[in-house]
Design a protein around this motif. Sequence first.
Motif, PDB file in Angstrom:
ATOM      1  N   GLY A 223      39.986  41.865  49.316  1.00  0.00           N
ATOM      2  CA  GLY A 223      39.519  42.795  48.301  1.00  0.00           C
ATOM      3  C   GLY A 223      40.459  42.956  47.121  1.00  0.00           C
ATOM      4  N   PHE A 224      41.544  42.224  47.127  1.00  0.00           N
ATOM      5  CA  PHE A 224      42.519  42.292  46.044  1.00  0.00           C
ATOM      6  C   PHE A 224      42.725  40.900  45.452  1.00  0.00           C
ATOM      7  CE2 PHE A 224      43.323  45.972  48.596  1.00  0.00           C
ATOM      8  CZ  PHE A 224      43.734  46.958  47.720  1.00  0.00           C
ATOM      9  N   PHE A 227      47.298  41.052  46.624  1.00  0.00           N
ATOM     10  CA  PHE A 227      47.607  42.000  47.682  1.00  0.00           C
ATOM     11  C   PHE A 227      49.119  42.165  47.809  1.00  0.00           C
ATOM     12  CE2 PHE A 227      47.781  43.576  52.145  1.00  0.00           C
ATOM     13  CZ  PHE A 227      47.078  44.756  51.915  1.00  0.00           C
ATOM     14  N   GLN A 230      49.888  45.050  45.733  1.00  0.00           N
ATOM     15  CA  GLN A 230      49.432  46.258  46.406  1.00  0.00           C
ATOM     16  C   GLN A 230      50.428  46.693  47.484  1.00  0.00           C
ATOM     17  OE1 GLN A 230      47.122  48.318  45.737  1.00  0.00           O
ATOM     18  NE2 GLN A 230      47.072  49.574  47.598  1.00  0.00           N
ATOM     19  N   ASP A 372      45.949  49.588  39.376  1.00  0.00           N
ATOM     20  CA  ASP A 372      44.657  48.901  39.351  1.00  0.00           C
ATOM     21  C   ASP A 372      44.749  47.384  39.281  1.00  0.00           C
ATOM     22  OD1 ASP A 372      43.547  51.414  39.404  1.00  0.00           O
ATOM     23  OD2 ASP A 372      43.222  51.522  37.228  1.00  0.00           O
ATOM     24  N   ARG A 375      44.098  44.977  42.389  1.00  0.00           N
ATOM     25  CA  ARG A 375      42.712  44.735  42.797  1.00  0.00           C
ATOM     26  C   ARG A 375      41.937  43.920  41.767  1.00  0.00           C
ATOM     27  NH1 ARG A 375      39.508  46.851  46.669  1.00  0.00           N
ATOM     28  NH2 ARG A 375      41.017  48.493  47.175  1.00  0.00           N
ATOM     29  N   HIS A 376      42.140  44.203  40.498  1.00  0.00           N
ATOM     30  CA  HIS A 376      41.272  43.624  39.464  1.00  0.00           C
ATOM     31  C   HIS A 376      41.943  42.561  38.605  1.00  0.00           C
ATOM     32  CE1 HIS A 376      38.369  46.695  40.515  1.00  0.00           C
ATOM     33  NE2 HIS A 376      39.261  47.646  40.292  1.00  0.00           N
ATOM     34  N   THR A 380      41.173  44.130  34.818  1.00  0.00           N
ATOM     35  CA  THR A 380      41.521  45.550  34.835  1.00  0.00           C
ATOM     36  C   THR A 380      41.253  46.179  33.471  1.00  0.00           C
ATOM     37  OG1 THR A 380      43.285  45.090  36.422  1.00  0.00           O
ATOM     38  CG2 THR A 380      43.366  47.211  35.269  1.00  0.00           C
TER      39      THR A 380
END
Length: 457
Positions: A223-224, A227, A230, A372, A375-376, A380
Amino acid sequence: MARDTVDSTPIETVADLAATLDEGSKPEDRFRIGTEHEKFGFCLKELTPIPYEGSNGVEAVLAGMEGLIGWERIEDAGKIIGLADDLGGGAISIEPGGQFELSGAPLDNLHETCREANQHLAQVRQVAEPLGIGFLGIGMAPTWSRADMPRMPKSRYEIMTNYMPKVGSLGLDMMYRTSTIQVNLDFSSEADMVRKMRVGLALQPVATAIFANSPFTEGKPNGFKSFRAQIWTDTDGDRTGDMPFAFEDGFGFERYVEWALDVPMYFVKRGTTYYDVTDTTFRQFMNGALKGRIPDATPSIGDWNNHLSTLFPDVRLKKYIEMRGADGGPWRRICALPALWVGLLYDKGILDQAYELVRDWTQEERAALRRDVPRHALQTPFRSGTVLDVAKDVLALAQEGLKRRNRLSDGDLDERVHLAPVEEGLASGMCPADVLLQRYHGSWKGDISQVFREYAY
């Protein structure tokens, strides 16, 4: 860092610590480029992580590299943990999960950086292939669980492994399952350091987006896009982050020192023994907190340098500045990452333009980007556009910065050639993770093992 320092010079005052950072200031004609890159070793047949011991492990690769290149071995409790070129040619070290790292020499230009990376990768292949080992350039181990990862016999890593779960939920993943490319750059003065730190911190999420390359965890999309980035948001808030204080009036060497003094230490090294002092800040150490707990409890410059190496902000200050936001990746990106930052920071006029680009960004905006982008990535949202728009402006500045650096003679190669992977990605609007996900859902048909075949060095 392959070797923890042992400088026994005693520290008298906090000003001494700021002075050690200021010692890094140098004339522009002595600016150098130091590139670090990590990679995951894997068994070619099983596609599993390589252990430390055994005929197909990290220990065997290090021993083979020692025989091939003749660098001095570095040991911890009798175990080989790295190699160093005592002539200043860099060092090889191992990260906690066996990630194999080259800390490159301080070099004059990007062509030398790229030659160094290619030579190192060729040497590693020469040693590793007969052992049935390959190496993968990616930001996070794509298929292996935390439990799958081997543990390297480095004393500092044992201390960190015990400490990480106390301060965040993802610190062990940072240690054992991530990989990066970094570049270390010089500054000419305190004012030059401040400007470079501010530009570097503000634009670090943009670099993360450009190089985002960790979209898989344990065999499936996570989902990233990064990651790895993250993970850094939930590792250890005391020693990580975007350092908002760097944008405050009065920031300089002393302010960085004041922050570092109040970060808990990991260890103090005396002789060959590492003492766990994770309950003590460096300021407390200076105030006598370790008397009776360790031999020779007087803090030294070596203790301070080791402590600085355990701080993990997005941009780290030592006697040089480290850009820490990029995921590991294929060999072309080992050259592209330093090209981006050299282009932005090593020409004063371009550095000023980069500073103007980010000068009015608020702390809330910088924090939102850091939150953000993992993830994007390039998609972003930012102000009236996206990070992709900012990245294109940044690329244009970097290209101009490299153009100004280059005084070309007939046949000389323009350093801008090393920005080609960034140009290609921004032209398509895709970061490396977007390409990986496209292949995973397309030609790979969900078979993530293909990443080991297509992305190995």
